[in-house]
Enzyme design. Structure first.
Site, PDB file in Angstrom:
ATOM      1  CD1 TRP A  44      -5.101  -6.423   7.859  1.00  0.00           C
ATOM      2  CD2 TRP A  44      -4.917  -5.168   6.012  1.00  0.00           C
ATOM      3  NE1 TRP A  44      -5.811  -7.449   7.424  1.00  0.00           N
ATOM      4  CE2 TRP A  44      -6.532  -6.517   6.043  1.00  0.00           C
ATOM      5  CE3 TRP A  44      -5.342  -4.390   5.654  1.00  0.00           C
ATOM      6  CZ2 TRP A  44      -7.101  -5.820   5.764  1.00  0.00           C
ATOM      7  CZ3 TRP A  44      -6.506  -3.647   4.418  1.00  0.00           C
ATOM      8  CH2 TRP A  44      -7.426  -5.402   4.655  1.00  0.00           C
ATOM      9  CD  GLU A  82      -8.310 -12.894   7.166  1.00  0.00           C
ATOM     10  OE1 GLU A  82      -7.150 -12.368   6.834  1.00  0.00           O
ATOM     11  OE2 GLU A  82      -9.093 -12.267   7.156  1.00  0.00           O
ATOM     12  NE  ARG A  99      -4.110  -2.031   1.299  1.00  0.00           N
ATOM     13  CZ  ARG A  99      -4.195  -3.318   1.701  1.00  0.00           C
ATOM     14  NH1 ARG A  99      -3.175  -3.646   2.553  1.00  0.00           N
ATOM     15  NH2 ARG A  99      -5.113  -4.372   1.218  1.00  0.00           N
ATOM     16  N   GLY A 141      -2.434 -11.139   9.005  1.00  0.00           N
ATOM     17  CA  GLY A 141      -2.273 -12.487   9.118  1.00  0.00           C
ATOM     18  C   GLY A 141      -3.092 -13.540  10.362  1.00  0.00           C
ATOM     19  CG  ASP A 147     -13.277 -12.259   7.601  1.00  0.00           C
ATOM     20  OD1 ASP A 147     -12.894 -10.968   8.082  1.00  0.00           O
ATOM     21  OD2 ASP A 147     -13.548 -12.003   6.165  1.00  0.00           O
TER      22      ASP A 147
END
Length: 583
Positions: free
Chosen positions: A262, A214, A152, A212, A323
């Site tokens: 993130w 997931e 990004r 991370g 989620d």
């Protein structure tokens, strides 16, 4: 670097030294054994970053300023001439897959990252490449990446640019040559700690967080010394035993609790407070193995930037089974007589949260919710209101995610609401502009054990149902919807608001668009040639001209790998940076 050394001897003070120190400085200069000055092109100081909101020509931070507004006061490109906006140069990255980056502008130099962790410095006027950094990634990192090989952007600070890498390093590059100054291993990618974030430079520190969730990592935010890369602090987003909030996790579920970080945070220089968003719990879709509020997942944290200590928080979606990642950005605004942060959540709502006032919560001081507005159809909760501090009332058992059946038509889908693509706040209109996803999904949970470095979703079935998208403008003081522009697909770039009365955004079909910031009226678009997932930025170069830049390149996570499997049968991959101006 231009390096100048002046060596003095007591008996022979040069005329240059006299000029440098002035008449009164001669006496001091006579006492020196040596004096040295160093000048670097495009050097970025603390003062430049702290006052980035007042620097119209540059784009120095993730959201242009520490408040993360994504508002550029530039107005050379405006509603009257936007139809004359044309590309002035295009830079092909020479790589495929998703491009989530943005052009960072420093006094006419652009720094941009690409997929696979490449960094390119390019002249803002000519588009001529000045240097390029290519990182060789280990082959076993790719199975540890949930959502493509994206990055990004880089942080710019002093005479360096800082890259957070997919294999969990922070790399400091010389801003004039691209040469590696230092390279520090920070995380362990074999555990699925990976970096896709644009770091933040603040007070001689580089601050960032890991991805991370997931894979069931225990998320964290960290700061390292900007000069040396030495660790300064590290704060886990999932509290350990004995820490406030650990009792919101049963057994040892906190060890695999997710809560990655993130997306770049924000900073309030008046209170010296660091604001940082935290993502979803793990496993993503099986809430039954982690009954409790699962703090501080799906929360926004307020931290001491010097120590990383958590001062306060707000939790949006406790014990989330959908989620509904809370990692999205926080925009700091003073509006309607209040100090708020604005947050668009994947749970389908946009919030105005009081930055000053808190109430005693389960794990410390929790901020008060001032207003909340649904972004689209929402059925997983009863209506959320400030009456109970904007806490959801789950629509169970109808929309619970369970093991023995498929729960259908849960709205919104796991992409939101609002995905990670950042919204913008306009100082001109006092509106916040939100890229909205209007999709639903079907889910079924599955029991699974956590295994190091493997997917930890807890899902048997995930179906995305048909939907659409829109861009919406909300009154930032009240949350009232001001305008809506419906589209076949949501905005999949960040949003840029400008002093020219414009709002810019890109879409997955590759169109870069401009609309009226007061009405949403569509005014201009340009087909870039590939899907857009990067963020638009605006800046001026030494020639005094305003430029608008967009990073393009189809890819990314969520719904888009499914969409692009069909779209790419007739269209192209390929990443690049396209820069526009009114000639």
């Amino acid at each position: 670097m231009v390096k100048q050394s002046l060596h003095f001897k007591r008996a022979a003070v040069s005329l240059a030294a006299i000029a440098a120190f002035g008449a009164s400085g001669v006496v001091s200069a006579q006492g020196l054994d040596s004096a040295e000055s160093k000048l670097y092109p495009n050097y970025v100081t603390d003062d430049m970053l702290l006052n980035a909101d007042k620097d119209a020509q540059n784009w120095l931070l993730y959201g242009r300023d520490y408040q993360t507004t994504r508002y550029s006061p530039l107005s050379q490109v405006n509603r009257e001439n936007v139809k004359k906006l044309t590309p002035v140069w295009n830079l092909s990255f020479g790589v495929l897959e998703g491009q989530d980056s943005q052009a960072v502008a420093v006094n006419g130099m652009i720094y941009v990252t690409t997929s696979f962790n490449k960094v390119i410095a390019v002249d803002a006027v000519s588009g001529k490449v000045q240097w390029r950094y290519d990182r060789e990634l280990p082959g076993d990192v790719f199975p540890k990446l949930c959502c493509d090989v994206v990055n990004r952007g880089v942080a710019v600070y002093k005479n360096k640019v800082y890259l957070a890498t997919l294999d969990a390093h922070i790399v400091a590059l010389d801003n004039a040559s691209g040469k590696v100054v230092w390279d520090k291993k920070i995380g362990d990618y074999t555990y699925a700690e990976t970096f896709t974030i644009m770091p933040m430079a603040l007070h001689n520190k580089i601050i960032f967080g890991t991805a991370g969730a997931e894979y069931g990592v225990r998320g964290w935010i960290a700061a390292i010394d900007a000069d040396t890369g030495a660790p300064v602090w590290k704060t886990y987003t999932i509290p350990g035993p004995g820490e406030p909030g650990n009792d919101t996790w049963p057994g040892e579920s906190w060890k695999y609790g997710g809560g990655s970080a993130w997306i770049t945070g924000s900073y309030d220089k008046e209170t010296n407070s660091l604001y940082w968003p935290v993502g979803n719990p793990g496993p993503d879709f099986d809430r039954h193995v982690r009954i409790g509020d699962n703090l501080f997942t799906n929360s926004n944290l307020v931290l001491d930037p010097e120590t990383g200590k958590i001062r306060s928080y707000f939790n949006y979606t406790p014990n989330d089974p959908y989620d509904y990642d809370g990692v999205n950005e926080m925009i700091l605004v003073d509006v309607g007589g209040k100090k708020l942060w604005l947050h668009g959540s994947r749970n389908g709502h946009v919030y105005g949260i009081d930055r000053v006032n808190t109430v005693k919560g389960k794990a410390g001081n929790e901020h008060k919710c001032v207003w909340v507005s649904a972004l689209q159809r929402v059925n997983w909760t009863k209506p959320i209101t400030p009456a109970n501090n904007c806490k959801p009332v789950y629509n169970y058992p109808e929309k619970d995610v369970v093991y023995d059946k498929v729960t259908t038509d849960i709205a919104p889908s796991l992409d939101g609401g609002k995905e990670w693509h950042p919204m913008a706040y306009s100082h001109r209109t006092k509106m916040v502009y939100v890229p909205v996803y209007d999709f639903a999904m079907d889910l079924q949970a599955k029991k699974m054990e956590w295994k190091r470095g493997e997917w930890y979703l807890g899902a048997k079935i995930i179906n995305f149902n048909a939907g659409a998208g829109s861009t919406k403008g909300f009154d930032a003081a009240t949350g009232k919807l001001a305008w809506q522009k419906s589209m076949s697909y949501p905005a999949t770039s960040g949003i840029l608001a400008t002093g020219g009365g414009l709002v810019f955004y890109g879409d997955p079909e590759g169109y870069f668009n401009a609309v009226n910031d007061e009405t949403g009226e569509h005014l201009w678009s340009y087909q870039t040639g590939s899907g857009i997932h990067g963020n638009p930025t605006a800046f001026t170069a030494p020639n005094g001209k305003q430029y608008v830049a967009i990073v393009y390149g189809a890819g990314g996570g969520g719904i888009w790998p499914i969409f692009y499997s069909e779209w790419l049968k007739k269209n192209q991959k390929g990443g690049g940076l396209m820069v526009f101006a009114v000639e």
